[in-house]
Design an enzyme around this catalytic site. Structure first.
Site, PDB file in Angstrom:
ATOM      1  N   GLY A 210     131.669  75.913  29.280  1.00 39.17           N
ATOM      2  CA  GLY A 210     133.114  75.889  29.055  1.00 39.17           C
ATOM      3  C   GLY A 210     133.860  74.713  29.644  1.00 39.17           C
ATOM      4  O   GLY A 210     135.035  74.823  29.996  1.00 39.17           O
ATOM      5  N   SER A 211     133.205  73.548  29.689  1.00 40.93           N
ATOM      6  CA  SER A 211     133.940  72.400  30.245  1.00 40.93           C
ATOM      7  C   SER A 211     135.051  71.940  29.291  1.00 40.93           C
ATOM      8  O   SER A 211     136.107  71.475  29.738  1.00 40.93           O
ATOM      9  CB  SER A 211     132.996  71.240  30.592  1.00 40.93           C
ATOM     10  OG  SER A 211     132.471  70.648  29.429  1.00 40.93           O
ATOM     11  N   ASN A 212     134.838  72.096  27.996  1.00 44.24           N
ATOM     12  CA  ASN A 212     135.932  71.778  27.058  1.00 44.24           C
ATOM     13  C   ASN A 212     137.078  72.773  27.214  1.00 44.24           C
ATOM     14  O   ASN A 212     138.249  72.388  27.175  1.00 44.24           O
ATOM     15  CB  ASN A 212     135.421  71.764  25.617  1.00 44.24           C
ATOM     16  CG  ASN A 212     134.784  70.440  25.253  1.00 44.24           C
ATOM     17  OD1 ASN A 212     135.482  69.433  25.080  1.00 44.24           O
ATOM     18  ND2 ASN A 212     133.462  70.405  25.168  1.00 44.24           N
TER      19      ASN A 212
ATOM     20  N   MET B 161     127.972  78.684  20.004  1.00 43.92           N
ATOM     21  CA  MET B 161     126.717  78.285  19.370  1.00 43.92           C
ATOM     22  C   MET B 161     126.280  79.218  18.237  1.00 43.92           C
ATOM     23  O   MET B 161     125.125  79.623  18.163  1.00 43.92           O
ATOM     24  CB  MET B 161     125.609  78.195  20.439  1.00 43.92           C
ATOM     25  CG  MET B 161     125.942  77.251  21.585  1.00 43.92           C
ATOM     26  SD  MET B 161     126.384  75.589  21.027  1.00 43.92           S
ATOM     27  CE  MET B 161     124.767  74.994  20.580  1.00 43.92           C
ATOM     28  N   ARG B 162     127.232  79.550  17.389  1.00 50.30           N
ATOM     29  CA  ARG B 162     126.893  80.394  16.245  1.00 50.30           C
ATOM     30  C   ARG B 162     127.565  79.846  14.994  1.00 50.30           C
ATOM     31  O   ARG B 162     128.646  79.281  15.088  1.00 50.30           O
ATOM     32  CB  ARG B 162     127.382  81.828  16.446  1.00 50.30           C
ATOM     33  CG  ARG B 162     126.475  82.621  17.298  1.00 50.30           C
ATOM     34  CD  ARG B 162     127.057  83.936  17.697  1.00 50.30           C
ATOM     35  NE  ARG B 162     126.209  84.489  18.727  1.00 50.30           N
ATOM     36  CZ  ARG B 162     125.119  85.212  18.487  1.00 50.30           C
ATOM     37  NH1 ARG B 162     124.794  85.544  17.250  1.00 50.30           N
ATOM     38  NH2 ARG B 162     124.364  85.635  19.474  1.00 50.30           N
ATOM     39  N   ILE B 163     126.913  80.076  13.869  1.00 55.30           N
ATOM     40  CA  ILE B 163     127.487  79.624  12.601  1.00 55.30           C
ATOM     41  C   ILE B 163     128.202  80.802  11.955  1.00 55.30           C
ATOM     42  O   ILE B 163     127.623  81.887  11.818  1.00 55.30           O
ATOM     43  CB  ILE B 163     126.386  79.056  11.690  1.00 55.30           C
ATOM     44  CG1 ILE B 163     125.846  77.776  12.344  1.00 55.30           C
ATOM     45  CG2 ILE B 163     126.912  78.779  10.291  1.00 55.30           C
ATOM     46  CD1 ILE B 163     124.555  77.296  11.768  1.00 55.30           C
TER      47      ILE B 163
ATOM     48  N   ASN C 114     136.700  72.869  15.596  1.00 49.70           N
ATOM     49  CA  ASN C 114     135.422  72.754  16.305  1.00 49.70           C
ATOM     50  C   ASN C 114     135.288  71.354  16.866  1.00 49.70           C
ATOM     51  O   ASN C 114     135.890  70.407  16.354  1.00 49.70           O
ATOM     52  CB  ASN C 114     134.273  73.038  15.332  1.00 49.70           C
ATOM     53  CG  ASN C 114     132.927  73.064  16.031  1.00 49.70           C
ATOM     54  OD1 ASN C 114     132.803  73.570  17.159  1.00 49.70           O
ATOM     55  ND2 ASN C 114     131.909  72.515  15.392  1.00 49.70           N
TER      56      ASN C 114
ATOM     57  N   HIS D 237     132.204  68.611  17.895  1.00 49.89           N
ATOM     58  CA  HIS D 237     130.771  68.370  17.728  1.00 49.89           C
ATOM     59  C   HIS D 237     130.407  67.052  18.419  1.00 49.89           C
ATOM     60  O   HIS D 237     131.118  66.049  18.252  1.00 49.89           O
ATOM     61  CB  HIS D 237     130.438  68.306  16.230  1.00 49.89           C
ATOM     62  CG  HIS D 237     128.974  68.134  15.991  1.00 49.89           C
ATOM     63  ND1 HIS D 237     128.070  69.176  16.116  1.00 49.89           N
ATOM     64  CD2 HIS D 237     128.239  67.033  15.684  1.00 49.89           C
ATOM     65  CE1 HIS D 237     126.852  68.719  15.875  1.00 49.89           C
ATOM     66  NE2 HIS D 237     126.924  67.430  15.611  1.00 49.89           N
TER      67      HIS D 237
ATOM     68  N   ASP E  46     129.291  71.847  10.318  1.00 50.63           N
ATOM     69  CA  ASP E  46     129.843  70.581  10.811  1.00 50.63           C
ATOM     70  C   ASP E  46     130.325  69.664   9.680  1.00 50.63           C
ATOM     71  O   ASP E  46     130.204  68.439   9.767  1.00 50.63           O
ATOM     72  CB  ASP E  46     128.802  69.843  11.687  1.00 50.63           C
ATOM     73  CG  ASP E  46     128.362  70.678  12.875  1.00 50.63           C
ATOM     74  OD1 ASP E  46     129.210  71.390  13.445  1.00 50.63           O
ATOM     75  OD2 ASP E  46     127.177  70.621  13.247  1.00 50.63           O
TER      76      ASP E  46
HETATM   77  C1  GRF Z   1     129.838  70.265  23.832  1.00 54.84           C
HETATM   78  O1  GRF Z   1     129.011  69.142  23.869  1.00 54.84           O
HETATM   79  C2  GRF Z   1     130.350  70.501  22.440  1.00 54.84           C
HETATM   80  O2  GRF Z   1     130.550  69.329  21.725  1.00 54.84           O
HETATM   81  C3  GRF Z   1     129.226  71.287  21.832  1.00 54.84           C
HETATM   82  O3  GRF Z   1     128.787  72.134  22.854  1.00 54.84           O
HETATM   83  C4  GRF Z   1     129.081  71.556  24.118  1.00 54.84           C
HETATM   84  C5  GRF Z   1     129.903  72.546  24.880  1.00 54.84           C
HETATM   85  O4  GRF Z   1     130.121  72.156  26.208  1.00 54.84           O
HETATM   86  N1  GRF Z   1     129.690  71.941  20.626  1.00 54.84           N
HETATM   87  P1  GRF Z   1     131.111  72.966  27.123  1.00 54.84           P
HETATM   88  O5  GRF Z   1     130.664  74.433  27.092  1.00 54.84           O
HETATM   89  O6  GRF Z   1     132.491  72.790  26.612  1.00 54.84           O
HETATM   90  O7  GRF Z   1     130.941  72.403  28.509  1.00 54.84           O
END
Ligand code: GRF
Length: 208
Positions: A14-16, A92-94, A109, A111, A147
């Site tokens: 969850g760093s994003n 991580m699911r489609i 999303n 990517h 994607d």
């Molecule tokens: C990121 O690299 C994002 O682009 C990909 O999964 C990773 C998630 O990282 N879809 P985080 O959980 O946000 O740290």
């Protein structure tokens, strides 16, 4: 300006999500994350949400008879929070087309490659193995493909000869944390629109 409400879906660290939470708190995004959902019980993303006093839900796929039911389970929770956008941040699911249409709000999303190159899993590894000199990340709207949705913003990073999947992922991640919040603020400013699969950002030409 209306303060946007976001649901964030994340499977892992969850760093994003954190970059988005920080930007909301700092006021650089005129919006708030109102709910976080994960398909993994131990996802650190859930912990980050709790620390920020945001409702956090683990939705266990094993509790549902199939993918459609699981997706409905997610949507049922999201529906309670009256969100403007669903933000996938390492989920991580489609999704099936049913989820995309059932959501009734746009889904974004991020990517870790310059789409359309290196879609799918292990994008950074694909880039290193292919030998490209540049890679990066892409924020896009979700469509029914993997994607393939309309591209809102991209950032480029160099790929060095001694890069590994991890070193490239780290360089790309820094850009992810920069552009995802930036896109959400553009949405809050009402500057993003779609013309077919082309995304128009109002006022962007003035910033060249
Ligand atoms: C990121 O690299 C994002 O682009 C990909 O999964 C990773 C998630 O990282 N879809 P985080 O959980 O946000 O740290």
């Amino acid at each position: 300006m209306k303060k946007l409400r976001f649901a964030v879906l994340a499977s892992g660290r969850g760093s994003n999500l954190q970059a988005i939470l920080d930007a909301c708190k700092a006021g650089t995004i005129h919006g708030e994350v109102v709910v976080v959902l994960s398909d993994h019980k131990d996802a650190f993303a859930l912990e980050r949400a709790r620390r920020a006093n945001i409702p956090a839900f683990w939705v266990n796929p094993a509790d549902f008879s199939d993918k459609a039911q699981f997706e409905e389970g997610l949507l049922r929770i999201i529906a309670e929070f009256n969100v403007d956008y669903i933000i996938l941040a390492g989920f991580m699911r489609i999704f099936s087309p049913t989820f995309i249409h059932g959501a009734q709000v746009p889904i974004l999303n991020i990517h870790p490659s310059l789409l359309p190159a290196f879609a799918g899993l292990h994008a950074q590894r694909q880039a290193v193995e292919y030998g490209v000199r540049y890679s990066g990340c892409t924020v896009h709207f979700l469509d029914e493909g993997v994607d393939t949705g309309p591209i809102i913003m991209q950032a480029v990073v160099p790929v060095y000869q001694d890069d590994t999947e991890d070193s490239l992922a780290e360089r790309i991640l820094r850009e992810e944390h920069r552009i995802y919040p930036k896109v959400l603020q553009l949405l809050a400013e009402g500057r993003v629109s779609c013309q077919g699969r082309k995304v128009i950002i109002a006022g962007e030409e003035e910033r060249q």
